[in-house]
Every structure is written in structure tokens, then in C-alpha cells.
Write an enzyme that holds these catalytic residues in place. Structure first.
Site, short mmCIF file in Angstrom:
data_model
loop_
_atom_site.label_atom_id
_atom_site.label_comp_id
_atom_site.label_asym_id
_atom_site.label_seq_id
_atom_site.Cartn_x
_atom_site.Cartn_y
_atom_site.Cartn_z
N LYS A 112 0.85 -1.19 0.00
CA LYS A 112 0.00 0.00 0.00
C LYS A 112 0.88 1.24 0.00
O LYS A 112 1.83 1.33 0.78
CB LYS A 112 -0.88 -0.01 1.25
CG LYS A 112 -2.29 0.50 1.04
CD LYS A 112 -3.08 0.39 2.35
CE LYS A 112 -4.55 0.65 2.14
NZ LYS A 112 -5.30 0.64 3.41
O1 G3P Z 1 -8.21 1.27 4.63
C1 G3P Z 1 -8.56 2.62 4.78
C2 G3P Z 1 -9.48 2.76 5.93
O2 G3P Z 1 -8.94 2.08 7.05
C3 G3P Z 1 -9.73 4.18 6.34
O3 G3P Z 1 -10.92 4.19 7.06
O4 G3P Z 1 -12.52 4.93 8.78
O5 G3P Z 1 -10.07 5.58 8.94
O6 G3P Z 1 -11.56 6.59 7.18
P1 G3P Z 1 -11.28 5.39 8.05
#
Ligand code: G3P
Length: 216
Positions: free
Chosen positions: A83
Site C-alpha cells: 500500500k
Molecule cells: O483502509 C482505509 C481505511 O482504514 C480508512 O478508514 O474509517 O479511517 O476513514 P477510516
């Protein structure tokens, strides 16, 4: 649609894998940091739990060290997908790792033009963060629609991996748009399953069946 679970918590992954419908895992530095365990240990355990792509994010910000970290992560297990943030250095690292046939997931995508550059760089996945756009009153799902339309226009093979999912509606809308992957927190996976009428209907079926005194 592929379902990935968005966590570095191996207990949550085991819980989701038991459903038999999980196709991969995404992690990021914040999710790994929450586990308070060595990253290599976590990633190796995750790779043995799920037979599919396991996204592991580099933490370097210059492309030389991004490639170095990416190669190190990829060496851990065949399931590792590297990533990278969508920055100039991240894009350069993506091109270099792709040339080495290392799967890449370009993350922190917030615009159609970022996604277009990612596809031209040959990334395996692009991760548009729908929840974080919604959080600032922008339409996260419109970004997904724009990316899918652009990719279809030119036959790009980069898969659209919808991330930052906050609720079942995000998964529904992503599926209606034809996104390739949704990476979903365990809490939302459980919400996808639940419907009160299913519970009520099952209770009634069993109550009526019990009255027969029969067993199958
Ligand atoms: O993989 C990306 C994800 O973990 C981000 O999610 O909820 O931190 O915006 P969030």
C-alpha cells in the site's frame, strides 16, 4: 464484488473469515499501531488466515525508501499487496514495484484525477476513501462513480477498492456502481447481515414448528 476486511486485528479477521465470504484484508499504519504488535508478526498471521491480498502500507515518504520498504513487505508473504499513498513519490514507487510484478494498492485517494494517475501507473488497486469525503460534506460515492466511468472509458485494469466505509449503504452503493472491492470494518459486515424481519420471521417459523412436536 470482493469483500476485504479493514483491520489489523487478527481476532476480527478470524471472526469474519468464519463467514466464508472474505477475499482479502486491508491494513494501514493506524490500524497496525492499534494492535501494539510487531508489524511483521501481524502480517504473517493475517496472511495465514486469509487466502487473498493483504494490504500492508509503507511508512517511508521518499520513493527510494518506499520501494525498499515495499520490497521488504512483499518478501514477507505472497499474499502481501504493498500500500502506497497517492503522492508523487508514492506514484513513482508504484511504477517501480509494478515493474517488479509486486501488487500495489494506492491509498488515500480523494479525487478522480488521483485515480486516473494511479491507473496509468499500473496499480493493482486504488482505494478511494468514501467515508472521509462524506465526513466533510463531499459526496464520496460520486468519486466512486467517476472513477469507474473513467476506468471503463479506457479499459484500465486497476481495481476500485472502496475504503473508509462507514455503513451498509456505502457497500450497497458501491455494489450498485460496480466497484470491484469493498473493504469493510467487522462492525459493518455484521450490519450487512442483520434485518429485523429475518429475526422475526425465523422466530415465528420455529414457534410454529415447535407446536408440531416433530424433529428433522
Ligand atoms: O483502509 C482505509 C481505511 O482504514 C480508512 O478508514 O474509517 O479511517 O476513514 P477510516
Amino acid at each position: 464484488m470482493k469483500f476485504f476486511i479493514d483491520t489489523a486485528n487478527t481476532d476480527e479477521i478470524k471472526d469474519a473469515v468464519e463467514l466464508g465470504i472474505m477475499d482479502g484484508v486491508t491494513t494501514n499504519p493506524s490500524l497496525v499501531a492499534k494492535e501494539n504488535r510487531p508489524i511483521e508478526e501481524i502480517l504473517l498471521e493475517i496472511c495465514e488466515l486469509v487466502d487473498g491480498p493483504v494490504s500492508a502500507e509503507v511508512t517511508a515518504t521518499d520513493h527510494v525508501h518506499m520501494v525498499e520498504e515495499g520490497l521488504k513487505l512483499a518478501d514477507l508473504h505472497d499474499n502481501i499487496c504493498v500500500k502506497l499513498p497517492i503522492t508523487r513519490d508514492g506514484l513513482k514507487a508504484c511504477v517501480e514495484l509494478t515493474a517488479e510484478d509486486i501488487p500495489t494498492n494506492m491509498t488515500l485517494c480523494f479525487s478522480p484525477m488521483q485515480a486516473l494517475l494511479v491507473a496509468k501507473a499500473g496499480a493493482t488497486f486504488v482505494s478511494p476513501f468514501v467515508g472521509r469525503l462524506d465526513d466533510i460534506a463531499q459526496d464520496g460515492m460520486k468519486l466512486i462513480g467517476d472513477i469507474i466511468q473513467m476506468y471503463n472509458n479506457y479499459g484500465f485494469t486497476t481495481e476500485v477498492l472502496v475504503a473508509s466505509i462507514r455503513n451498509p449503504i456505502h457497500v450497497y452503493q458501491a455494489a450498485m456502481l460496480g466497484a470491484d472491492v469493498a473493504t469493510i470494518p467487522l462492525s459493518v459486515i455484521d450490519m450487512l447481515l442483520k434485518h429485523p424481519l429475518t429475526d422475526i420471521g425465523l422466530e415465528k417459523f420455529l414457534a410454529d414448528w415447535d407446536k408440531t412436536g416433530q424433529t428433522i
